[in-house]
Design a protein around this motif. Structure first.
Motif, PDB file in Angstrom:
ATOM      1  N   ARG A 159     -37.033 -87.134   2.573  1.00 51.69           N
ATOM      2  CA  ARG A 159     -35.632 -86.797   2.344  1.00 51.69           C
ATOM      3  C   ARG A 159     -35.336 -85.320   2.613  1.00 51.69           C
ATOM      4  NH1 ARG A 159     -34.719 -89.738  -3.567  1.00 51.69           N
ATOM      5  NH2 ARG A 159     -34.942 -91.927  -2.883  1.00 51.69           N
ATOM      6  N   ARG A 160     -36.210 -84.659   3.342  1.00 50.40           N
ATOM      7  CA  ARG A 160     -36.072 -83.209   3.560  1.00 50.40           C
ATOM      8  C   ARG A 160     -34.712 -82.858   4.160  1.00 50.40           C
ATOM      9  NH1 ARG A 160     -39.966 -79.487   4.047  1.00 50.40           N
ATOM     10  NH2 ARG A 160     -40.720 -80.671   2.235  1.00 50.40           N
ATOM     11  N   TYR A 161     -34.289 -83.593   5.169  1.00 52.56           N
ATOM     12  CA  TYR A 161     -32.978 -83.361   5.794  1.00 52.56           C
ATOM     13  C   TYR A 161     -32.135 -84.611   5.564  1.00 52.56           C
ATOM     14  CZ  TYR A 161     -35.558 -79.599   8.060  1.00 52.56           C
ATOM     15  OH  TYR A 161     -36.332 -78.508   8.301  1.00 52.56           O
ATOM     16  N   GLU A 162     -31.052 -84.456   4.843  1.00 54.34           N
ATOM     17  CA  GLU A 162     -30.300 -85.611   4.354  1.00 54.34           C
ATOM     18  C   GLU A 162     -29.607 -86.405   5.455  1.00 54.34           C
ATOM     19  OE1 GLU A 162     -26.240 -83.105   3.203  1.00 54.34           O
ATOM     20  OE2 GLU A 162     -27.450 -84.064   1.644  1.00 54.34           O
ATOM     21  N   THR A 200     -30.835 -87.391   8.305  1.00 52.94           N
ATOM     22  CA  THR A 200     -31.780 -88.053   9.195  1.00 52.94           C
ATOM     23  C   THR A 200     -31.861 -89.535   8.860  1.00 52.94           C
ATOM     24  OG1 THR A 200     -33.703 -87.688   7.766  1.00 52.94           O
ATOM     25  CG2 THR A 200     -33.123 -85.937   9.334  1.00 52.94           C
ATOM     26  N   MET A 201     -32.423 -90.286   9.793  1.00 50.90           N
ATOM     27  CA  MET A 201     -32.596 -91.723   9.577  1.00 50.90           C
ATOM     28  C   MET A 201     -33.603 -91.989   8.454  1.00 50.90           C
ATOM     29  SD  MET A 201     -33.866 -94.518  12.376  1.00 50.90           S
ATOM     30  CE  MET A 201     -34.293 -96.200  11.884  1.00 50.90           C
ATOM     31  N   LEU A 202     -34.647 -91.178   8.366  1.00 53.78           N
ATOM     32  CA  LEU A 202     -35.642 -91.371   7.319  1.00 53.78           C
ATOM     33  C   LEU A 202     -35.047 -91.140   5.931  1.00 53.78           C
ATOM     34  CD1 LEU A 202     -38.731 -89.664   8.988  1.00 53.78           C
ATOM     35  CD2 LEU A 202     -38.455 -92.093   8.506  1.00 53.78           C
ATOM     36  N   ALA A 203     -34.206 -90.123   5.805  1.00 54.08           N
ATOM     37  CA  ALA A 203     -33.557 -89.871   4.519  1.00 54.08           C
ATOM     38  C   ALA A 203     -32.658 -91.028   4.134  1.00 54.08           C
ATOM     39  CB  ALA A 203     -32.762 -88.570   4.586  1.00 54.08           C
ATOM     40  N   ALA A 204     -31.979 -91.622   5.104  1.00 50.46           N
ATOM     41  CA  ALA A 204     -31.121 -92.760   4.814  1.00 50.46           C
ATOM     42  C   ALA A 204     -31.950 -93.984   4.439  1.00 50.46           C
ATOM     43  CB  ALA A 204     -30.239 -93.069   6.023  1.00 50.46           C
ATOM     44  N   MET A 205     -33.065 -94.195   5.145  1.00 51.91           N
ATOM     45  CA  MET A 205     -33.910 -95.357   4.864  1.00 51.91           C
ATOM     46  C   MET A 205     -34.464 -95.313   3.441  1.00 51.91           C
ATOM     47  SD  MET A 205     -36.018 -95.626   8.457  1.00 51.91           S
ATOM     48  CE  MET A 205     -37.129 -96.880   7.816  1.00 51.91           C
ATOM     49  N   PHE A 206     -34.850 -94.120   2.990  1.00 43.83           N
ATOM     50  CA  PHE A 206     -35.480 -93.982   1.670  1.00 43.83           C
ATOM     51  C   PHE A 206     -34.525 -93.389   0.638  1.00 43.83           C
ATOM     52  CE2 PHE A 206     -38.964 -94.336   4.625  1.00 43.83           C
ATOM     53  CZ  PHE A 206     -39.863 -95.148   3.955  1.00 43.83           C
ATOM     54  N   SER A 207     -33.238 -93.610   0.847  1.00 45.16           N
ATOM     55  CA  SER A 207     -32.249 -93.139  -0.125  1.00 45.16           C
ATOM     56  C   SER A 207     -32.059 -94.130  -1.271  1.00 45.16           C
ATOM     57  CB  SER A 207     -30.903 -92.917   0.573  1.00 45.16           C
ATOM     58  OG  SER A 207     -30.404 -94.143   1.090  1.00 45.16           O
ATOM     59  N   GLY A 208     -32.528 -95.355  -1.099  1.00 41.55           N
ATOM     60  CA  GLY A 208     -32.317 -96.391  -2.095  1.00 41.55           C
ATOM     61  C   GLY A 208     -31.150 -97.289  -1.770  1.00 41.55           C
ATOM     62  N   ARG A 209     -30.382 -96.940  -0.740  1.00 43.40           N
ATOM     63  CA  ARG A 209     -29.236 -97.762  -0.360  1.00 43.40           C
ATOM     64  C   ARG A 209     -29.635 -98.916   0.554  1.00 43.40           C
ATOM     65  NH1 ARG A 209     -27.387 -92.515   0.666  1.00 43.40           N
ATOM     66  NH2 ARG A 209     -27.451 -92.935   2.921  1.00 43.40           N
ATOM     67  N   LEU A 219     -43.710 -86.177  11.013  1.00 41.96           N
ATOM     68  CA  LEU A 219     -43.996 -85.981   9.594  1.00 41.96           C
ATOM     69  C   LEU A 219     -44.471 -84.555   9.319  1.00 41.96           C
ATOM     70  CD1 LEU A 219     -43.787 -87.803   7.145  1.00 41.96           C
ATOM     71  CD2 LEU A 219     -46.205 -88.357   7.410  1.00 41.96           C
ATOM     72  N   ASN A 220     -45.305 -84.008  10.209  1.00 42.61           N
ATOM     73  CA  ASN A 220     -45.785 -82.630  10.014  1.00 42.61           C
ATOM     74  C   ASN A 220     -44.643 -81.621  10.075  1.00 42.61           C
ATOM     75  OD1 ASN A 220     -48.464 -83.306   9.613  1.00 42.61           O
ATOM     76  ND2 ASN A 220     -48.972 -83.169  11.793  1.00 42.61           N
ATOM     77  N   PHE A 221     -43.656 -81.883  10.918  1.00 41.14           N
ATOM     78  CA  PHE A 221     -42.507 -80.979  10.965  1.00 41.14           C
ATOM     79  C   PHE A 221     -41.717 -81.054   9.658  1.00 41.14           C
ATOM     80  CE2 PHE A 221     -38.031 -80.113  11.761  1.00 41.14           C
ATOM     81  CZ  PHE A 221     -38.099 -78.856  12.330  1.00 41.14           C
ATOM     82  N   LEU A 222     -41.550 -82.268   9.124  1.00 37.77           N
ATOM     83  CA  LEU A 222     -40.828 -82.411   7.861  1.00 37.77           C
ATOM     84  C   LEU A 222     -41.588 -81.759   6.716  1.00 37.77           C
ATOM     85  CD1 LEU A 222     -39.615 -86.128   8.155  1.00 37.77           C
ATOM     86  CD2 LEU A 222     -38.273 -84.052   8.515  1.00 37.77           C
ATOM     87  N   GLU A 261     -39.353 -89.465  19.653  1.00 39.39           N
ATOM     88  CA  GLU A 261     -39.394 -89.969  18.284  1.00 39.39           C
ATOM     89  C   GLU A 261     -38.376 -89.254  17.409  1.00 39.39           C
ATOM     90  OE1 GLU A 261     -41.400 -92.689  17.216  1.00 39.39           O
ATOM     91  OE2 GLU A 261     -41.283 -92.722  19.398  1.00 39.39           O
ATOM     92  N   ALA A 262     -38.224 -87.965  17.623  1.00 36.03           N
ATOM     93  CA  ALA A 262     -37.240 -87.212  16.849  1.00 36.03           C
ATOM     94  C   ALA A 262     -35.828 -87.701  17.127  1.00 36.03           C
ATOM     95  CB  ALA A 262     -37.354 -85.716  17.158  1.00 36.03           C
ATOM     96  N   GLN A 263     -35.575 -88.159  18.348  1.00 35.81           N
ATOM     97  CA  GLN A 263     -34.276 -88.746  18.662  1.00 35.81           C
ATOM     98  C   GLN A 263     -34.077 -90.055  17.903  1.00 35.81           C
ATOM     99  OE1 GLN A 263     -34.664 -88.821  23.014  1.00 35.81           O
ATOM    100  NE2 GLN A 263     -32.920 -87.430  23.152  1.00 35.81           N
ATOM    101  N   TYR A 264     -35.128 -90.870  17.836  1.00 37.35           N
ATOM    102  CA  TYR A 264     -35.012 -92.158  17.149  1.00 37.35           C
ATOM    103  C   TYR A 264     -34.739 -91.955  15.663  1.00 37.35           C
ATOM    104  CZ  TYR A 264     -36.300 -96.704  15.233  1.00 37.35           C
ATOM    105  OH  TYR A 264     -36.304 -97.897  14.547  1.00 37.35           O
ATOM    106  N   TYR A 265     -35.462 -91.020  15.043  1.00 38.44           N
ATOM    107  CA  TYR A 265     -35.287 -90.783  13.609  1.00 38.44           C
ATOM    108  C   TYR A 265     -34.167 -89.786  13.316  1.00 38.44           C
ATOM    109  CZ  TYR A 265     -39.736 -93.240  13.076  1.00 38.44           C
ATOM    110  OH  TYR A 265     -40.731 -94.189  13.102  1.00 38.44           O
ATOM    111  N   ALA A 266     -33.503 -89.297  14.358  1.00 44.75           N
ATOM    112  CA  ALA A 266     -32.352 -88.402  14.218  1.00 44.75           C
ATOM    113  C   ALA A 266     -32.682 -87.156  13.413  1.00 44.75           C
ATOM    114  CB  ALA A 266     -31.182 -89.153  13.579  1.00 44.75           C
ATOM    115  N   VAL A 267     -33.831 -86.539  13.720  1.00 42.44           N
ATOM    116  CA  VAL A 267     -34.239 -85.306  13.039  1.00 42.44           C
ATOM    117  C   VAL A 267     -33.715 -84.135  13.877  1.00 42.44           C
ATOM    118  CG1 VAL A 267     -36.158 -84.022  12.033  1.00 42.44           C
ATOM    119  CG2 VAL A 267     -36.289 -86.511  12.222  1.00 42.44           C
TER     120      VAL A 267
END
Length: 328
Positions: A109-112, A114-123, A147-150, A167-173
């Motif tokens: 959830r480092r950058y709100e 991003t796709m990863l933050a949305a996936m693990f937001s609980g929604r 992951l290392n960048f995050l 990959e960064a494009q896919y996860y919108a980082v």
């Protein structure tokens, strides 16, 4: 024979009576004004009032008070929307396309935005594998670089920059995308693309080269195909003959004069003209690089110039190259 109408009275609450309960209280909602004033009954029975019989329509308000209705779904839906669909532990085990990772929830959830933050937001609900790892159906080869960048802002080595960028494009980082665009080879690609933007049909011409080469190879049942490609930077013609009236290839021409210099060379594909410091050999390098990037083996050589006579001592003289594309 006309239809006779009968107005059935309905008891109206007396002034000063208690207000009806709110929608979420579980009691019957208040009736509409039409229902309060009465119901119109015809010879054929009740009009469309929502009641099944006159007896029910004449029921007293006290009877309504005793009837308990289910709670309104409005409140339950709102409460359900606020509740998270899934709770995540502080340490999150991951299965990304069969590759296993372990990281903290705060890292994901480092950058709100991003796709990863949305996936693990609980929604959202994320499936798990048989070991309880949260599963992401994506090739995990370069997920570790994301992951290392995050985790600490580390960037991948140069040979992994391009796939990590994908990959960064896919996860919108977004921060990772910006950092990768400032280093090689993506930094150089941005400069190269700025030059190619001067040729609006560059990608279409590349596709045409591939299509023509494939068709010719299949027709001849050959391992390779040859094409004639013209690459020219200047729009005005060049001539080996001296013409003292003009000191430059750029000269004024009457608007009513026919455009004698505009013609199509006898080639398969033609690139140009453009205005930039980059020359013909720079564009040839771009063509070969992009074809090679698609797994196509290509060689080229200059085989002459276009000798079309235009006017006076002026000939086209645009360089023509022979491209040899090998398919296997």
């Amino acid at each position: 024979m006309g239809t006779s109408w009968l107005r059935v009275p309905v008891r109206v609450p007396t002034p000063g009576a208690a207000a009806p309960p709110p929608p979420c209280s579980g009691r019957l909602a208040s009736r509409s004004p039409e229902q309060a004033r009465g119901m119109v009954v015809g010879s054929g029975g009740l009009a469309a009032t929502g009641f099944s019989s006159p007896a029910r329509g004449m029921a007293s308000s006290e009877a309504d008070e005793d009837v308990e209705e289910p709670a309104s779904p409005t409140c339950s839906r709102a409460a359900h929307a606020l509740a998270p669909l899934q709770q995540f532990p502080d340490v999150v085990p991951l299965n990304v396309g069969g590759k296993f990772f372990t990281t903290s929830l705060s890292t994901l959830r480092r950058y709100e935005d991003t796709m990863l933050a949305a996936m693990f937001s609980g929604r959202h609900s994320i499936p798990t594998d048989t070991e309880g790892r949260y599963f992401i159906d994506r090739d995990g080869t370069y997920f570790g670089d994301v992951l290392n960048f995050l985790r600490c802002g580390d960037l991948p080595p140069q040979d992994r920059v391009k796939p990590t960028y994908k990959e960064a494009q896919y996860y919108a980082v977004g921060p990772l995308l910006s950092s990768l665009e400032d280093i090689q080879p993506l930094a150089g690609e941005k400069v190269r693309q700025a030059f190619l933007d001067l040729l609006p049909y560059y990608k279409e011409h590349l596709e045409r080269i591939i299509q023509i080469a494939k068709l010719r190879a299949m027709q001849k049942k050959a391992r390779f195909a040859k094409l004639k490609i013209c690459v020219f930077k200047e729009e005005m013609p060049v001539t080996p003959y001296e013409c003292p009236l003009f000191n430059s290839l750029r000269f004024e021409r009457n608007e009513n004069e026919p455009k004698l210099f505009e013609h199509h060379c006898d080639v398969d594909v033609s690139f140009g003209p453009w205005e930039a410091v980059a020359d013909v050999y720079d564009l040839l390098h771009c063509i070969v690089t992009d074809l090679s990037g698609r797994g196509i083996t290509v060689d080229y050589q200059c085989i002459g110039v276009c000798d079309k006579h235009l006017i006076n001592h002026y000939y086209c003289k645009r360089p023509i190259y022979e491209f040899k594309i090998t398919w296997w």
